[in-house]
Motif scaffolding. Structure first.
Motif, mmCIF file in Angstrom:
data_model
loop_
_atom_site.group_PDB
_atom_site.id
_atom_site.type_symbol
_atom_site.label_atom_id
_atom_site.label_comp_id
_atom_site.label_asym_id
_atom_site.label_seq_id
_atom_site.Cartn_x
_atom_site.Cartn_y
_atom_site.Cartn_z
ATOM 1 N N ILE A 196 25.386 44.684 34.241
ATOM 2 C CA ILE A 196 25.777 46.027 33.831
ATOM 3 C C ILE A 196 25.615 46.937 35.034
ATOM 4 C CG2 ILE A 196 25.278 47.971 32.313
ATOM 5 C CD1 ILE A 196 24.268 45.936 30.255
ATOM 6 N N THR A 197 26.669 47.686 35.287
ATOM 7 C CA THR A 197 26.644 48.627 36.404
ATOM 8 C C THR A 197 27.095 49.984 35.900
ATOM 9 O OG1 THR A 197 27.358 49.015 38.678
ATOM 10 C CG2 THR A 197 28.980 48.074 37.179
ATOM 11 N N SER A 198 26.723 51.015 36.611
ATOM 12 C CA SER A 198 27.132 52.360 36.250
ATOM 13 C C SER A 198 28.055 52.884 37.335
ATOM 14 C CB SER A 198 25.903 53.263 36.122
ATOM 15 O OG SER A 198 26.303 54.563 35.760
ATOM 16 N N TYR A 199 29.230 53.354 36.917
ATOM 17 C CA TYR A 199 30.204 53.867 37.880
ATOM 18 C C TYR A 199 30.767 55.168 37.333
ATOM 19 C CZ TYR A 199 34.290 54.073 40.932
ATOM 20 O OH TYR A 199 35.233 54.467 41.832
ATOM 21 N N LEU A 200 30.618 56.235 38.067
ATOM 22 C CA LEU A 200 31.066 57.575 37.672
ATOM 23 C C LEU A 200 30.518 57.975 36.304
ATOM 24 C CD1 LEU A 200 34.786 57.407 38.827
ATOM 25 C CD2 LEU A 200 32.853 58.401 40.065
ATOM 26 N N GLY A 201 29.262 57.603 36.043
ATOM 27 C CA GLY A 201 28.604 57.972 34.796
ATOM 28 C C GLY A 201 28.986 57.094 33.606
ATOM 29 N N VAL A 202 29.753 56.050 33.840
ATOM 30 C CA VAL A 202 30.176 55.152 32.759
ATOM 31 C C VAL A 202 29.542 53.788 32.981
ATOM 32 C CG1 VAL A 202 32.149 54.031 31.658
ATOM 33 C CG2 VAL A 202 32.374 56.355 32.540
ATOM 34 N N LYS A 203 28.905 53.246 31.932
ATOM 35 C CA LYS A 203 28.334 51.906 32.041
ATOM 36 C C LYS A 203 29.458 50.884 31.888
ATOM 37 C CE LYS A 203 23.639 52.790 30.655
ATOM 38 N NZ LYS A 203 22.533 52.420 29.797
ATOM 39 N N VAL A 204 29.500 49.952 32.836
ATOM 40 C CA VAL A 204 30.529 48.911 32.832
ATOM 41 C C VAL A 204 29.828 47.564 32.725
ATOM 42 C CG1 VAL A 204 32.438 47.878 34.104
ATOM 43 C CG2 VAL A 204 32.013 50.334 34.282
ATOM 44 N N GLU A 205 30.212 46.792 31.707
ATOM 45 C CA GLU A 205 29.624 45.471 31.506
ATOM 46 C C GLU A 205 30.523 44.429 32.166
ATOM 47 O OE1 GLU A 205 28.796 42.548 27.761
ATOM 48 O OE2 GLU A 205 28.382 44.676 27.490
ATOM 49 N N LEU A 206 29.931 43.578 32.971
ATOM 50 C CA LEU A 206 30.666 42.545 33.695
ATOM 51 C C LEU A 206 30.204 41.179 33.192
ATOM 52 C CD1 LEU A 206 30.116 44.052 37.251
ATOM 53 C CD2 LEU A 206 32.060 44.456 35.733
ATOM 54 N N ASN A 207 31.111 40.414 32.611
ATOM 55 C CA ASN A 207 30.786 39.091 32.085
ATOM 56 C C ASN A 207 31.440 38.022 32.947
ATOM 57 O OD1 ASN A 207 29.217 39.741 29.740
ATOM 58 N ND2 ASN A 207 31.096 40.556 28.857
ATOM 59 N N PHE A 208 30.632 37.347 33.746
ATOM 60 C CA PHE A 208 31.105 36.249 34.578
ATOM 61 C C PHE A 208 30.908 34.957 33.790
ATOM 62 C CE2 PHE A 208 30.069 39.620 37.481
ATOM 63 C CZ PHE A 208 31.042 39.536 38.466
ATOM 64 N N LYS A 209 31.921 34.081 33.785
ATOM 65 C CA LYS A 209 31.865 32.860 32.965
ATOM 66 C C LYS A 209 32.390 31.662 33.732
ATOM 67 C CE LYS A 209 32.902 35.467 28.780
ATOM 68 N NZ LYS A 209 33.834 35.634 27.672
ATOM 69 N N ASN A 210 32.206 30.491 33.125
ATOM 70 C CA ASN A 210 32.796 29.219 33.555
ATOM 71 C C ASN A 210 32.301 28.720 34.903
ATOM 72 O OD1 ASN A 210 34.337 29.164 31.201
ATOM 73 N ND2 ASN A 210 35.941 30.380 32.155
ATOM 74 N N GLY A 211 31.059 28.991 35.227
ATOM 75 C CA GLY A 211 30.487 28.433 36.453
ATOM 76 C C GLY A 211 29.870 27.073 36.176
ATOM 77 N N ASN A 212 29.685 26.286 37.238
ATOM 78 C CA ASN A 212 29.025 24.994 37.117
ATOM 79 C C ASN A 212 28.341 24.715 38.445
ATOM 80 O OD1 ASN A 212 28.260 22.324 36.853
ATOM 81 N ND2 ASN A 212 30.084 21.775 35.682
ATOM 82 N N LEU A 213 27.065 24.983 38.504
ATOM 83 C CA LEU A 213 26.323 24.834 39.758
ATOM 84 C C LEU A 213 26.264 23.388 40.229
ATOM 85 C CD1 LEU A 213 23.383 27.353 39.284
ATOM 86 C CD2 LEU A 213 25.442 27.594 40.669
ATOM 87 N N LEU A 214 26.263 22.436 39.291
ATOM 88 C CA LEU A 214 26.218 21.030 39.685
ATOM 89 C C LEU A 214 27.474 20.613 40.449
ATOM 90 C CD1 LEU A 214 24.697 19.498 36.438
ATOM 91 C CD2 LEU A 214 23.549 19.957 38.612
ATOM 92 N N ARG A 215 28.568 21.261 40.148
ATOM 93 C CA ARG A 215 29.832 20.946 40.834
ATOM 94 C C ARG A 215 30.180 21.974 41.901
ATOM 95 N NH1 ARG A 215 33.435 18.646 35.844
ATOM 96 N NH2 ARG A 215 32.083 16.873 35.495
#
Length: 149
Positions: A16-35
């Protein structure tokens, strides 16, 4: 413009980050550290892109993986292809339904004797002279008589 961001060394992440007074939720998906695959976030929203790129984590734990131009021609062609596919599926299903209706054999259950069969075809304007003609009429009108004895 469509941009793909990746969260370095993460399977998935919710930041979650705040930009110009607005909270923006960032959802990163589909990672695989083993690969060796980092979690991704794809967005075409310019506000979200600015929020990510102005965050203090950009360049450290978040980086721009790739970007693609978003042309209006591509959008229009994709919309046209979807509409064409929808029309084709609708027309083919309608065609299949009509064909099935043509091939469907109607069952006349109230006919129980040969006299009832003759009466049935006479009511349709046919004259019945022998059993062979009854079989022809059954095929012509696509009927069957399940209770005929």
């Amino acid at each position: 413009m469509i941009k793909v961001y990746e969260a370095i060394r993460m399977n998935s992440s919710r930041l979650i980050t705040s930009y110009l007074g607005v909270k923006v939720e960032l959802n990163f998906k589909n990672g695989n550290l083993l690969r060796g695959v980092n979690a991704n976030l794809v967005t075409s929203d310019r506000f979200v892109q600015d929020a990510i790129e102005n965050d203090s984590r950009f360049g450290v734990t978040i980086r721009l993986k790739s970007s693609y131009p978003e042309s209006s021609d591509e959008k229009e062609s994709i919309a046209k292809e979807k509409e064409k596919a929808r029309r084709q599926s609708r027309s083919s299903s309608t065609r299949e339904q009509r064909q099935a209706a043509k091939e469907e054999v109607n069952s006349v259950e109230e006919v129980k004797s040969i006299n009832d069969v003759i009466s049935y075809f006479t009511s349709l304007g046919e004259t019945v002279e022998d059993e062979a003609q009854i079989e022809e009429l059954k095929a012509k009108y696509k009927v069957k008589f399940p209770n005929l004895k």
